[in-house]
Design an enzyme around this catalytic site. Structure first.
Site, PDB file in Angstrom:
ATOM      1  N   GLU A  93      39.647  43.796 -17.124  1.00  0.00           N
ATOM      2  CA  GLU A  93      39.722  42.873 -18.257  1.00  0.00           C
ATOM      3  C   GLU A  93      38.461  42.044 -18.270  1.00  0.00           C
ATOM      4  O   GLU A  93      38.009  41.584 -17.217  1.00  0.00           O
ATOM      5  CB  GLU A  93      40.918  41.923 -18.110  1.00  0.00           C
TER       6      GLU A  93
ATOM      7  N   TYR B 198      29.691  47.104 -18.421  1.00  0.00           N
ATOM      8  CA  TYR B 198      30.819  48.035 -18.418  1.00  0.00           C
ATOM      9  C   TYR B 198      30.616  49.139 -19.468  1.00  0.00           C
ATOM     10  O   TYR B 198      30.932  50.296 -19.223  1.00  0.00           O
ATOM     11  CB  TYR B 198      32.134  47.274 -18.660  1.00  0.00           C
TER      12      TYR B 198
HETATM   13  C1  LIG Z   1      28.301  40.367 -15.139  1.00  0.00           C
HETATM   14  C2  LIG Z   1      27.449  40.249 -13.904  1.00  0.00           C
HETATM   15  C3  LIG Z   1      28.293  40.621 -12.665  1.00  0.00           C
HETATM   16  C4  LIG Z   1      26.273  41.233 -13.998  1.00  0.00           C
HETATM   17  O1  LIG Z   1      25.572  41.188 -12.776  1.00  0.00           O
HETATM   18  P1  LIG Z   1      23.988  41.458 -12.695  1.00  0.00           P
HETATM   19  O2  LIG Z   1      23.649  41.641 -11.262  1.00  0.00           O
HETATM   20  O3  LIG Z   1      23.248  40.395 -13.420  1.00  0.00           O
HETATM   21  O4  LIG Z   1      23.869  42.829 -13.505  1.00  0.00           O
HETATM   22  P2  LIG Z   1      22.733  43.945 -13.324  1.00  0.00           P
HETATM   23  O5  LIG Z   1      21.421  43.309 -13.005  1.00  0.00           O
HETATM   24  O6  LIG Z   1      23.228  44.990 -12.385  1.00  0.00           O
HETATM   25  O7  LIG Z   1      22.675  44.522 -14.800  1.00  0.00           O
HETATM   26  C5  LIG Z   1      23.489  45.610 -15.131  1.00  0.00           C
HETATM   27  C6  LIG Z   1      23.627  45.682 -16.635  1.00  0.00           C
HETATM   28  O8  LIG Z   1      24.377  44.570 -17.104  1.00  0.00           O
HETATM   29  C7  LIG Z   1      23.906  44.201 -18.392  1.00  0.00           C
HETATM   30  N1  LIG Z   1      23.405  42.830 -18.305  1.00  0.00           N
HETATM   31  C8  LIG Z   1      23.181  42.098 -17.189  1.00  0.00           C
HETATM   32  N2  LIG Z   1      22.775  40.861 -17.513  1.00  0.00           N
HETATM   33  C9  LIG Z   1      22.733  40.823 -18.876  1.00  0.00           C
HETATM   34  C10 LIG Z   1      22.419  39.817 -19.818  1.00  0.00           C
HETATM   35  N3  LIG Z   1      22.037  38.587 -19.444  1.00  0.00           N
HETATM   36  N4  LIG Z   1      22.520  40.127 -21.128  1.00  0.00           N
HETATM   37  C11 LIG Z   1      22.918  41.341 -21.522  1.00  0.00           C
HETATM   38  N5  LIG Z   1      23.237  42.338 -20.661  1.00  0.00           N
HETATM   39  C12 LIG Z   1      23.139  42.078 -19.362  1.00  0.00           C
HETATM   40  C13 LIG Z   1      22.833  45.197 -18.751  1.00  0.00           C
HETATM   41  O9  LIG Z   1      23.437  46.299 -19.386  1.00  0.00           O
HETATM   42  C14 LIG Z   1      22.334  45.613 -17.403  1.00  0.00           C
HETATM   43  O10 LIG Z   1      21.729  46.876 -17.408  1.00  0.00           O
HETATM   44  P3  LIG Z   1      20.159  47.022 -17.724  1.00  0.00           P
HETATM   45  O11 LIG Z   1      19.467  46.097 -16.791  1.00  0.00           O
HETATM   46  O12 LIG Z   1      19.901  48.463 -17.464  1.00  0.00           O
HETATM   47  O13 LIG Z   1      20.007  46.616 -19.159  1.00  0.00           O
HETATM   48  C15 LIG Z   1      26.853  38.819 -13.751  1.00  0.00           C
HETATM   49  O14 LIG Z   1      26.249  38.467 -14.977  1.00  0.00           O
HETATM   50  C16 LIG Z   1      27.864  37.757 -13.388  1.00  0.00           C
HETATM   51  O15 LIG Z   1      28.216  37.592 -12.218  1.00  0.00           O
HETATM   52  N6  LIG Z   1      28.345  36.986 -14.371  1.00  0.00           N
HETATM   53  C17 LIG Z   1      29.259  35.864 -14.119  1.00  0.00           C
HETATM   54  C18 LIG Z   1      30.609  36.343 -13.595  1.00  0.00           C
HETATM   55  C19 LIG Z   1      31.224  37.370 -14.496  1.00  0.00           C
HETATM   56  O16 LIG Z   1      31.190  37.235 -15.707  1.00  0.00           O
HETATM   57  N7  LIG Z   1      31.812  38.431 -13.888  1.00  0.00           N
HETATM   58  C20 LIG Z   1      32.447  39.506 -14.614  1.00  0.00           C
HETATM   59  C21 LIG Z   1      33.844  39.134 -14.980  1.00  0.00           C
HETATM   60  S1  LIG Z   1      34.643  40.433 -15.889  1.00  0.00           S
END
Ligand SMILES: CC(C)(COP(=O)(O)OP(=O)(O)OC[C@H]1O[C@@H](n2cnc3c(N)ncnc32)[C@H](O)[C@@H]1OP(=O)(O)O)[C@@H](O)C(=O)NCCC(=O)NCCS
Length: 149
Positions: free
Chosen positions: A103, A115
């Site tokens: 979710e 995702y």
């Molecule tokens: C969601 C989260 C886990 C992503 O972690 P991350 O380490 O920054 O992600 P990655 O660097 O591996 O990026 C993977 C993909 O996510 C997407 N993404 C990551 N940050 C993004 C941003 N600021 N805007 C848009 N897309 C983004 C992109 O598709 C990216 O792929 P790409 O680099 O090839 O474009 C992180 O933003 C987070 O912890 N957020 C707060 C907590 C949260 O929301 N958890 C999920 C609850 S469902």
């Protein structure tokens, strides 16, 4: 990347408060999740000896369920979220799950993009699921290769 250990809980509590200000998990929740092993399976990512990411999955059936996933703001956009998600997918596949579901808040664009690009499909929308704020939940599903069904 390694399995979560109880000594990580203080670091996780600090990250939770920062990343999920509306619904951070209480210490009791984390202890219950740890007690739920091996059905519950958690992984942490370290950088320079500090936990900068964590994720968990509920295993044990046809449908595995992502419990949580987060990366510290200072470590975001470096590919760690994708690595954590890949690890959950691998653990669900090793457990012979057919699907991995999760979710996500409708307003969480970074997570939804992650995702989407990993192959999750929108299954249904739970209207006004997140409170406060009346934010919809997107229920997403990944079909796993080699699942039991
Ligand atoms: C969601 C989260 C886990 C992503 O972690 P991350 O380490 O920054 O992600 P990655 O660097 O591996 O990026 C993977 C993909 O996510 C997407 N993404 C990551 N940050 C993004 C941003 N600021 N805007 C848009 N897309 C983004 C992109 O598709 C990216 O792929 P790409 O680099 O090839 O474009 C992180 O933003 C987070 O912890 N957020 C707060 C907590 C949260 O929301 N958890 C999920 C609850 S469902």
């Amino acid at each position: 990347m390694r399995d979560l250990h109880w000594t990580d809980l203080p670091e996780l509590a600090a990250l939770e408060a920062e990343l999920f200000p509306d619904d951070a998990w209480a210490p009791e929740t984390w202890w219950a999740e740890l007690a739920g092993r091996p059905r519950r399976s958690y992984v942490v990512q370290e950088q320079d000896g500090r936990v900068v990411g964590y994720a968990g999955v509920d295993l044990g059936g046809e449908v595995a369920d992502v419990m949580t996933m987060a990366v510290a703001p200072s470590a975001q956009a470096q590919g760690l979220g994708r690595r954590l998600l890949d690890e959950l997918v691998a653990r669900a596949q090793a457990d012979h799950a057919a699907y991995l579901i999760l979710e996500v808040r409708e307003d969480n664009a970074p997570a939804r993009k992650l995702y989407d690009t990993r192959g999750f499909e929108l299954l249904t929308v739970r209207r006004r699921y997140y409170q406060p704020g009346d934010v919809d939940a997107h229920v997403m599903r990944l079909t796993l290769a080699g699942g039991a069904s």
